[in-house]
Design a protein around this motif. Sequence first.
Motif, PDB file in Angstrom:
ATOM      1  N   PRO A 352     -12.799  -3.266  14.555  1.00  9.49           N
ATOM      2  CA  PRO A 352     -12.543  -3.048  13.125  1.00  9.49           C
ATOM      3  C   PRO A 352     -12.121  -1.627  12.777  1.00  9.49           C
ATOM      4  O   PRO A 352     -11.850  -1.334  11.611  1.00  9.49           O
ATOM      5  N   ARG A 353     -12.010  -0.762  13.765  1.00  9.94           N
ATOM      6  CA  ARG A 353     -11.534   0.598  13.495  1.00  9.94           C
ATOM      7  C   ARG A 353     -10.015   0.669  13.407  1.00  9.94           C
ATOM      8  O   ARG A 353      -9.465   1.676  12.999  1.00  9.94           O
ATOM      9  N   ARG A 354      -9.345  -0.399  13.770  1.00  6.54           N
ATOM     10  CA  ARG A 354      -7.887  -0.414  13.643  1.00  6.54           C
ATOM     11  C   ARG A 354      -7.518  -0.473  12.161  1.00  6.54           C
ATOM     12  O   ARG A 354      -8.248  -1.014  11.343  1.00  6.54           O
ATOM     13  N   THR A 355      -6.345   0.063  11.830  1.00  8.56           N
ATOM     14  CA  THR A 355      -5.901   0.065  10.443  1.00  8.56           C
ATOM     15  C   THR A 355      -4.726  -0.886  10.253  1.00  8.56           C
ATOM     16  O   THR A 355      -4.080  -1.306  11.217  1.00  8.56           O
ATOM     17  N   MET A 356      -4.445  -1.207   8.991  1.00  6.08           N
ATOM     18  CA  MET A 356      -3.338  -2.110   8.671  1.00  6.08           C
ATOM     19  C   MET A 356      -2.017  -1.584   9.214  1.00  6.08           C
ATOM     20  O   MET A 356      -1.128  -2.362   9.588  1.00  6.08           O
ATOM     21  N   TYR A 357      -1.879  -0.272   9.284  1.00  5.43           N
ATOM     22  CA  TYR A 357      -0.610   0.325   9.697  1.00  5.43           C
ATOM     23  C   TYR A 357      -0.405   0.248  11.204  1.00  5.43           C
ATOM     24  O   TYR A 357       0.666   0.596  11.706  1.00  5.43           O
ATOM     25  N   GLN A 358      -1.401  -0.222  11.930  1.00  6.87           N
ATOM     26  CA  GLN A 358      -1.275  -0.430  13.372  1.00  6.87           C
ATOM     27  C   GLN A 358      -0.964  -1.885  13.701  1.00  6.87           C
ATOM     28  O   GLN A 358      -0.995  -2.276  14.868  1.00  6.87           O
ATOM     29  N   THR A 359      -0.673  -2.677  12.684  1.00  6.43           N
ATOM     30  CA  THR A 359      -0.433  -4.102  12.893  1.00  6.43           C
ATOM     31  C   THR A 359       0.910  -4.515  12.279  1.00  6.43           C
ATOM     32  O   THR A 359       1.600  -3.711  11.658  1.00  6.43           O
ATOM     33  N   PHE A 360       1.240  -5.787  12.451  1.00  7.19           N
ATOM     34  CA  PHE A 360       2.437  -6.359  11.850  1.00  7.19           C
ATOM     35  C   PHE A 360       2.088  -7.247  10.653  1.00  7.19           C
ATOM     36  O   PHE A 360       2.916  -8.038  10.208  1.00  7.19           O
ATOM     37  N   THR A 361       0.872  -7.133  10.155  1.00  4.48           N
ATOM     38  CA  THR A 361       0.405  -8.031   9.104  1.00  4.48           C
ATOM     39  C   THR A 361       1.318  -8.010   7.883  1.00  4.48           C
ATOM     40  O   THR A 361       1.564  -9.057   7.260  1.00  4.48           O
ATOM     41  N   LEU A 362       1.834  -6.853   7.531  1.00  2.00           N
ATOM     42  CA  LEU A 362       2.686  -6.726   6.349  1.00  2.00           C
ATOM     43  C   LEU A 362       4.137  -6.481   6.730  1.00  2.00           C
ATOM     44  O   LEU A 362       4.904  -5.876   5.985  1.00  2.00           O
ATOM     45  N   GLY A 363       4.522  -6.985   7.891  1.00  8.97           N
ATOM     46  CA  GLY A 363       5.889  -6.823   8.344  1.00  8.97           C
ATOM     47  C   GLY A 363       6.082  -5.496   9.048  1.00  8.97           C
ATOM     48  O   GLY A 363       5.124  -4.771   9.361  1.00  8.97           O
ATOM     49  N   TYR A 364       7.359  -5.165   9.298  1.00 14.97           N
ATOM     50  CA  TYR A 364       7.655  -3.956  10.054  1.00 14.97           C
ATOM     51  C   TYR A 364       9.109  -3.579   9.838  1.00 14.97           C
ATOM     52  O   TYR A 364       9.978  -4.447   9.755  1.00 14.97           O
ATOM     53  N   GLY A 365       9.351  -2.285   9.725  1.00 16.74           N
ATOM     54  CA  GLY A 365      10.723  -1.815   9.670  1.00 16.74           C
ATOM     55  C   GLY A 365      11.377  -1.996   8.314  1.00 16.74           C
ATOM     56  O   GLY A 365      10.721  -1.925   7.269  1.00 16.74           O
ATOM     57  N   HIS A 366      12.661  -2.269   8.345  1.00 16.24           N
ATOM     58  CA  HIS A 366      13.492  -2.308   7.142  1.00 16.24           C
ATOM     59  C   HIS A 366      12.987  -3.328   6.122  1.00 16.24           C
ATOM     60  O   HIS A 366      13.147  -3.144   4.922  1.00 16.24           O
ATOM     61  N   HIS A 367      12.385  -4.421   6.593  1.00 17.12           N
ATOM     62  CA  HIS A 367      11.941  -5.489   5.697  1.00 17.12           C
ATOM     63  C   HIS A 367      10.417  -5.570   5.609  1.00 17.12           C
ATOM     64  O   HIS A 367       9.856  -6.645   5.377  1.00 17.12           O
TER      65      HIS A 367
END
Length: 414
Positions: A352-367
Amino acid sequence: MGQFLNMIDAAPAAEKWPLVRRLMMRERETFFAEMRAERPVLELPDNIAFITRYADCTMVLQRWHDFGVDLYKPKQGDYFMAQDDTADHWRDKSIMKSILDFEDLPELRSFVGQEAARILRDARGAIDAPQQLTRMVPCKLVQERFGFTGSDPRKLITWSYWNQTDAFHNQPFDRDVISDPDHVVAERKKAGIHLALYLGRVMIARWLQLKLHRNRNDSVTRLMRLSASKGVKFPLKKVLFNAGGLLIGTIETTSVTVNNALDELLRRPDMLARARAAAANPDHTEFDGYVVEALRFNPAFPYFFRTCHTPTQLAGGTPHAVTVQPGTTVIACTHSAMFDGEAYADATVFDPRRTMYQTFTLGYGHHECLGRAIATIMIPEIVRQLLLLPNLRAEGSVVYQYGVPEHFPLRWDA
């Protein structure tokens, strides 16, 4: 060769992608590990390439000139998310990010928490989460904060549902799970007409309020003010398209993400106990980590799809390198990428120390998701309100329809 590849290679052509889809959803870690090690670029019939390595997924999602969102266009028309490197995309996305004020996040989290708590209090110990909570809370946010005032929540939910379903779950490669794709298209078109008519009435009302200097402070009003200023190229048609996008992108995606995170935590008694303890802490940082990590194991979107524009080598530097050709549908399995040991330390451990920004949960890159900032507080806050309930438990499995949760019965000690 591993057991999964043997199954895939032996399957008839028409059954290969449906089999991969089932393995992706049911076997997860063992299937992904085999693919990454033995065939990280899995070429399938109908000109599909299924990729599983972190390096390849990030490259495909970053390089929008080489891999485009062509398949969004028939579903979303001129909306900026159906475009790649265009003036409309850059301008519209920048405008939409700017009117979703980042500094409002603490207030928005409080709003979401209060609304979720109210619904749960009224439910008196039992609720069907998608039907009564996880769609209703973001719907309330759309009504009160985005400017869809006085609307029928059930209609808003329906409009969001059919647009999301058609865009993300009714693609040419979805024929194995969508029995009547034309019906989905027809429902999406009907929803679009009703949404446009509703927003037209809202925009007329906001225009009159602006003329009378009775300004509101919601997203639709901000867009109307910007359009009227002529300061940038943002005509009323853009207001309608982008206001509609706020609705479509908020309700259904929030619902599926909350249900998936909760379902994963309820299946992990040890982590559930720790998350419950963290839920009572006024500092939500620790608690949010449990939701983020649950979504790494059970994401709302296990893959993103792009169309190849430029011959590109994938799995480069490995014995499995493949050059995909223009026209290929590349299915970037980001669920697998989040378990790639080359990118994640202790990838198979729930951390649980991982953050949302270390995942693809909200997409990645241009989109990447337009509402990333709001999603990072709304999703965990709804889950937190649920875990504050005494002895919360699932009374059955999540029931999915068209790829999204329709039913998830929950009970607690009222």
